[in-house]
Write an enzyme that holds these catalytic residues in place. Sequence first.
Site, PDB file in Angstrom:
ATOM      1  N   TYR A  53     -20.988 -39.811 -55.797  1.00  0.00           N
ATOM      2  CA  TYR A  53     -22.056 -40.198 -56.522  1.00  0.00           C
ATOM      3  C   TYR A  53     -22.435 -38.780 -57.314  1.00  0.00           C
ATOM      4  CZ  TYR A  53     -26.866 -41.500 -57.356  1.00  0.00           C
ATOM      5  OH  TYR A  53     -28.083 -41.760 -58.160  1.00  0.00           O
ATOM      6  N   LYS A  81     -19.267 -42.401 -59.606  1.00  0.00           N
ATOM      7  CA  LYS A  81     -20.449 -43.134 -60.066  1.00  0.00           C
ATOM      8  C   LYS A  81     -21.031 -41.844 -60.818  1.00  0.00           C
ATOM      9  CE  LYS A  81     -25.089 -44.307 -58.839  1.00  0.00           C
ATOM     10  NZ  LYS A  81     -26.126 -44.921 -57.908  1.00  0.00           N
TER      11      LYS A  81
END
Length: 301
Positions: A137, A164
């Site tokens: 992330y 992400k």
Amino acid sequence: MKTRPTGVIPPMTTPFRKDGEIDFKLVAPQVDWLIGAGSHGMAAGGSTGEGHTLDHEEYRDLVAATVEAAKGRAPVIAGIIVDSTRDAIRRGRLVRDMNVAALQVTPVHYLFKPDEQAMVDHFRRMADETGMPIIIYNVVPWSYLSPALLTRIMNEVPLVVGVKQSAGDLKLFADLMMMAPDKLIYSAVDALMYPSYTLGAHGSIAAILSAAPHASVELWNVVKAGNHVRALELHKKLLTLWNAIVSDNLPACTRYAQSLQGLPATLSRAPMPEASPAQQAVIRKALEGLGALGGSREAAE
């Protein structure tokens, strides 16, 4: 990896009560709502879910409740937001025997930034000691990983299956798509989902999806169908909503948007403030523009 989650994967809000404890019985209604909207999966314990506030037991129980509610209908991704390799591994081990598709892991978010080799080693140890697929992330401003470093980590650590990609720089997103075409690249560029999809994003994991899942799923579908006229219409309406909810209390604004669409009202965990009256007004107006008020399951034409 048992499944390769793609498409619209909303990061769930965590249903806190007034006393700050989690109301676990309200996890299932949100899961059902997201699946009913056509979502292709969901993430629990991420930043929209205030995962940085959860202790180990809460984290374990929240992921377990989400998996139980999903009942195999959609993949569940477990977020990890911590500041040490040791703690990240411990959290991964807590959920590795659940039916979790992958871990979504931030770089450390405290002040001190690991160098590139330390960052590679962080994700390698997580992979080796949990045995679970990992999605990076990439969101921490002072610990933001370049496309080159992200690609290096994925190449050197096979269990790191994707990224992400957050922040608003589509150039970095486009570079990452070109440098790692075989990996799972998700957009968390909430304001720019439409161009992210046209650049080939494999899916999205972003707060805007949780605030307006029906319209977000429709946007994904119409881009896949090549209907760019409708996609641009939806982009403008979703951007209006994003501009209404983006703030330091984004999770609170997201849950307020959800409450206007039929989910039970819940609270944020202190010290995060709830959506102010001014924020509530613009959120309501934006959802009205999407035709999403009152639990409507279709975006306005």
